[in-house]
Motif scaffolding. Structure first.
Motif, PDB file in Angstrom:
ATOM      1  N   THR A 117       0.975  -1.370   0.297  1.00 39.58           N
ATOM      2  CA  THR A 117       0.163   0.230  -0.603  1.00 39.58           C
ATOM      3  C   THR A 117       1.110   1.059  -0.318  1.00 39.58           C
ATOM      4  O   THR A 117       0.328   2.369  -0.341  1.00 39.58           O
ATOM      5  CB  THR A 117      -0.982  -0.098   1.221  1.00 39.58           C
ATOM      6  N   ARG A 171      -5.437   5.740   0.320  1.00 37.08           N
ATOM      7  CA  ARG A 171      -4.591   4.871   2.689  1.00 37.08           C
ATOM      8  C   ARG A 171      -4.306   6.560   2.342  1.00 37.08           C
ATOM      9  O   ARG A 171      -3.936   6.480   3.582  1.00 37.08           O
ATOM     10  CB  ARG A 171      -4.218   3.757   2.363  1.00 37.08           C
ATOM     11  N   ALA A 174      -6.671   8.941   3.829  1.00 38.61           N
ATOM     12  CA  ALA A 174      -6.703   8.853   5.418  1.00 38.61           C
ATOM     13  C   ALA A 174      -5.952   9.031   6.319  1.00 38.61           C
ATOM     14  O   ALA A 174      -6.068   9.715   7.379  1.00 38.61           O
ATOM     15  CB  ALA A 174      -7.947   7.575   5.692  1.00 38.61           C
ATOM     16  N   ALA A 175      -4.472   8.571   6.280  1.00 42.19           N
ATOM     17  CA  ALA A 175      -3.617   8.346   7.254  1.00 42.19           C
ATOM     18  C   ALA A 175      -2.777  10.455   7.127  1.00 42.19           C
ATOM     19  O   ALA A 175      -3.201  10.715   8.327  1.00 42.19           O
ATOM     20  CB  ALA A 175      -2.165   8.363   6.104  1.00 42.19           C
ATOM     21  N   TYR A 193       1.501   5.174  10.893  1.00 42.73           N
ATOM     22  CA  TYR A 193      -0.400   4.935  10.729  1.00 42.73           C
ATOM     23  C   TYR A 193      -0.335   3.937   9.990  1.00 42.73           C
ATOM     24  O   TYR A 193      -1.253   2.918  10.347  1.00 42.73           O
ATOM     25  CB  TYR A 193      -0.638   6.185   9.970  1.00 42.73           C
ATOM     26  N   PHE A 194       0.013   4.135   9.112  1.00 40.98           N
ATOM     27  CA  PHE A 194       0.709   2.342   7.871  1.00 40.98           C
ATOM     28  C   PHE A 194       0.355   1.391   8.637  1.00 40.98           C
ATOM     29  O   PHE A 194      -0.411   0.280   8.389  1.00 40.98           O
ATOM     30  CB  PHE A 194       1.164   2.097   7.085  1.00 40.98           C
ATOM     31  N   ARG A 196       0.390   0.520  11.919  1.00 37.68           N
ATOM     32  CA  ARG A 196      -0.849   0.569  12.835  1.00 37.68           C
ATOM     33  C   ARG A 196      -2.163  -0.163  11.911  1.00 37.68           C
ATOM     34  O   ARG A 196      -2.609  -0.844  12.628  1.00 37.68           O
ATOM     35  CB  ARG A 196      -1.328   1.970  13.968  1.00 37.68           C
ATOM     36  N   SER A 197      -2.395   0.528  11.385  1.00 35.21           N
ATOM     37  CA  SER A 197      -3.910   0.057   9.890  1.00 35.21           C
ATOM     38  C   SER A 197      -3.026  -1.634   9.627  1.00 35.21           C
ATOM     39  O   SER A 197      -4.355  -2.139   8.844  1.00 35.21           O
ATOM     40  CB  SER A 197      -3.990   0.726   9.551  1.00 35.21           C
ATOM     41  N   TRP A 199      -1.341  -1.952   7.396  1.00 33.50           N
ATOM     42  CA  TRP A 199      -1.411  -1.919   5.372  1.00 33.50           C
ATOM     43  C   TRP A 199       0.698  -2.222   4.982  1.00 33.50           C
ATOM     44  O   TRP A 199       1.404  -1.327   5.964  1.00 33.50           O
ATOM     45  CB  TRP A 199      -1.734  -0.570   5.194  1.00 33.50           C
TER      46      TRP A 199
END
Length: 810
Positions: A117, A171, A174-175, A193-194, A196-197, A199
């Protein structure tokens, strides 16, 4: 609007480089036929012609857009504005200097096509090439800063700050919408952020060349760390802060009897342990002040001394709190350790439950409160800080779970080794019990989820090996000193069977709302060892939760943990309630094993407290999701009713016996020569350790024989509480407890002379106490002369008749 690719270029005072950069990007995108694209230039409040150059490019090609800021706010703010204005299915961000050529987009694009991603251009991965280098010092500082950032914030990514990154568009938006940083730290914030998600992120080697006029300075890496630190501080919600404050208030209420004037208040249920713990803090602070060995002292048990590592001195707290002890005294330092440590333990359990079990804050709070303030914990709060200051245990559990995930095995292993090392200096027995509880949980969870167990086994074993490699060099010498150093011992005698009665689990502890001394004392070793008094309503609630949530593997594993710990805590044998049937207990399989041989088996039941807390959190989280109000409220009410009987009352505190003026005013100094000891009557031991209080009140100005500690006894070096017995100490203890004055023979007098010589005694001191008349008569007979009343005590000066002035300060 359908756009395949958006390129975002943040720019601040880039008039010299921006034009050629925009031309290069447009030419490459046209040449490679990437479909519909847009190029967004974000001017971050430039003071030169940067905005005009971007505006000219936009006028020439409508696919080029200009977002103009009114003032300079930082790269992070500019990137956020550009990404949030984008429409591309994929979004590329690149610096205005094109240090990574636009042609490297092809490599990043392939990574996204392969399922990632995000793709990060990297100068540190194998295959990367670097053209023009920076100055060596600048490059070294940059690498050091990058190392710190990736170690602290984004482990596993070698180059977080390269300004050439390609993202999945949705994505990325969103981040960046969730981002908060305005400066260079936004790169790390987005990568976090990626992560934790969940991705996937690829780090792709690229060509890179240093460009003169770069805006990045070595100190910017320090700014990134500062931004990330501030971001983490802001990430702690106000609710979490209120939870931490509430736990501190609950801890303060529990210890409220000693918070005001701690040096003059005493927990009577602690027996002599409060005297011992204050002494541990005092002697540790003295060792730190004078740079003496913190693992040993001769202030007690002259001439043999005390092995502090073989006792629960809690060096992990008593050493860092040494300045508090110096300034405010050991009683205050002990208050800080117990009140703050208990609150920190609750916060630590709250953090673990929220992270690993349920996100619901209310449920996590209730679970952590039960884990921390359960009746066994409150019982030990009277006297045993090592069993209530357990804030490292949840951190160790979390790190072990991270190892099972297998993502950063070496790093997590190193951290686990460091955490375990520190816990050893807080308390080894709680660590052993925690390991036992973790093993019970792992066995049960592995049996239920064999696929998870199989995947976790290899990284767990590897990480455990790393943890041992880190911990062993750090703890090798202290443990050698503990088990083989002076005054070490092999095991501690606790009696034939120190296990729990099955009835204890259904009964209420003395400090529980529904408890009383009459109902609990006959089921426990003493009031500091009420290890299993959870009460029948809580046991019934736990059973109902397990039945209702049985489909969850974690619930099955927690139920096995509670049951296994409860059974082990029954000891070597136990009687079935209301019968004369005695059965062998499962503890027999561990009782003679190394380390376990010194454990009071009843304490294994303490493992149940956090496990029950986690079951409670799961139940409340499930209730919170029930859509209908009536069943939800009824369930919460049932939980509250089950917990109400075990709510703890503040620990009982009483006024402390005053230190005699002979000690408090320093009169003792006139009676002791160099190297001589003050001998309290009776000689201090586990049953009467007031002599330790005298020592701490006198600033450790004198040494004493005997004392309250764990030390060796006999040729087998079996551990006992207190010193190896001697004739005179045994005699005085018998008189103190029985109140009978014995007939003193010449043999007793000879033994007394030998013992006083062994103790290097300078003066004997008898304070007012029960049976003090009989003790005084006994000492008079042993020494062949009467004592003298001086400043509130009876004194026998052992220098009398040797030509010395008894009031000369030696």
């Amino acid at each position: 609007m359908s756009v395949d690719l958006t390129v975002v270029v943040p720019a601040y005072n880039e008039e010299r480089r921006l034009g050629p950069t925009l031309d290069a990007i447009r030419a490459h995108l046209e040449l490679t036929d990437r479909g519909a694209w847009e190029l967004i230039v974000v001017d971050d409040g430039s003071t030169d012609r940067t905005a005009e150059i971007a505006a000219e490019a936009s006028a020439a090609d409508p696919r080029v857009q200009l977002l103009r800021g009114d003032r300079n706010r930082g790269k992070g703010h500019a990137l956020r504005q550009g990404v949030l204005a984008s429409y591309g299915r994929r979004v590329l961000i690149t610096d205005a200097d094109l240090a990574a050529p636009i042609e490297e987009l092809d490599h990043l694009d392939k990574a996204l096509t392969d399922g990632h991603t995000a793709a990060i251009g990297s100068r540190a991965r194998p295959g990367a090439t670097i053209g023009a280098h920076q100055h060596r010092l600048r490059e070294l500082l940059g690498r050091t800063g990058n190392f710190l950032i990736r170690t602290v914030a984004v482990p596993g990514i070698r180059d977080t700050q390269c300004g050439f990154k390609l993202f999945d568009g949705d994505r990325a938006r969103a981040a960046f919408a969730a981002s908060r940083l305005h400066g260079w730290g936004i790169d790390v914030e987005i990568l976090q952020y990626f992560r934790r998600s969940g991705w996937p992120v690829a780090e792709v080697p690229v060509r890179w060349s240093h460009q003169e006029g770069s805006k990045v300075r070595p100190l910017d890496y320090v700014k990134v760390l500062a931004e990330l630190t501030a971001l983490k501080a802001r990430a702690v919600s106000r609710t979490d802060l209120r939870v931490a404050l509430l736990f501190l208030v609950l801890s303060a209420v529990l210890f409220s009897g000693r918070l005001v004037g701690p040096a003059h208040r005493y927990f009577p249920d602690s027996m002599q342990d409060q005297n011992q713990w204050e002494w541990f803090f005092a002697v540790t602070a003295d060792n730190v002040r004078h740079l003496h060995n913190p693992l040993f002292t001769t202030f007690q048990n002259i001439p043999d001394g005390v092995n502090l590592m073989a006792n629960t001195a809690m060096l992990g707290l008593s050493v860092p709190l040494a300045p508090v002890t110096w300034l405010l005294g050991p009683a205050f330092a002990l208050n800080v350790a117990m009140t703050g440590g208990l609150a920190a333990t609750a916060v630590s359990w709250y953090w673990l439950i929220r992270k690993r079990l349920v996100p619901h804050r209310g449920a996590a709070f209730a679970g952590a409160a039960l884990a921390t303030f359960a009746p066994p914990m409150v019982s030990h709060a009277n006297a045993h800080p090592n069993f209530v200051v357990l804030f490292m245990i949840p951190l160790i559990i979390d790190r072990a779970l991270r190892l099972c995930e297998g993502t950063r095995v070496v790093r997590d292993g190193v951290v686990l080794g460091l955490l375990t090392t520190y816990q050893i200096f807080l308390g080894e027995e709680p660590l052993l019990l925690a390991a036992l509880g973790m093993l019970l949980f792992a066995l049960a969870y592995g049996a239920v989820r064999r696929d998870v167990a199989k995947a976790a086994l290899r990284p767990l074993l590897r990480g455990t090996g790393v943890a041992l490699a880190v911990a062993v060099p750090l703890i090798a010498f202290p443990l050698y000193w503990q088990f083989f150093g002076p005054q070490s011992y092999k095991s501690v005698l606790h009696g034939d069977n120190a296990g729990n009665s099955p009835l204890a689990f259904l009964s209420f502890a003395e400090r529980s709302l529904a408890g009383s001394a009459e109902s609990s004392d006959h089921l426990a070793l003493n009031r500091t060892e009420q290890n299993a008094f959870f009460g029948w309503p809580l046991v019934a609630l736990a059973f109902a939760v397990v039945v209702r949530l049985w489909e969850r593997p974690a619930v099955k594993a927690l139920a096995f943990t509670v049951s296994g710990a409860a059974l082990l805590s029954l000891g070597l044998k136990f009687r079935i309630p209301l019968t004369d049937i005695v059965l062998p207990g499962p503890w027999a399989a561990l009782s003679d094993r190394p380390l376990f041989e010194s454990v009071i088996e009843a304490r294994v039941a303490m493992v149940c407290a956090p496990a029950l807390g986690m079951l409670l959190a799961l139940a409340l989280a499930r209730l919170s999701s029930v859509p209908r109000r009536l069943p939800r409220y009824a369930g919460v009410a049932a939980v509250a009713l089950a917990l109400l009987p075990v709510l703890p009352a503040p620990l009982k505190a009483v006024d402390r016996a005053d230190v005699p003026p002979f000690i408090a005013h320093g009169t003792w100094r006139a009676y002791l020569g160099e190297g001589e000891t003050l001998v309290p009557v009776p000689v201090p031991d586990a049953a009467n350790a007031e002599g330790l209080h005298w020592q701490t009140s006198a600033g450790l100005g004198f040494r004493i024989p005997g004392g309250y500690f764990n030390g060796p006894w006999g040729p087998d070096r079996v551990g006992i509480y207190g010193p190896s017995p001697r004739n005179t100490s045994n005699l005085l203890r018998e008189v103190s407890s029985s109140g009978r004055t014995p007939r003193i023979t010449p043999a007793w007098r000879a033994a007394a002379r030998e013992d006083l010589k062994f103790w290097k005694a300078g003066v004997l001191v008898l304070a007012p106490q029960p049976h003090d008349g009989q003790l005084r008569a006994t000492v008079d007979a042993l020494l062949g002369r009467p004592g003298k009343w001086v400043d509130g005590v009876w004194v026998w000066d052992l220098h009398r008749g040797d030509g010395r002035d008894p009031h000369h300060v030696g």
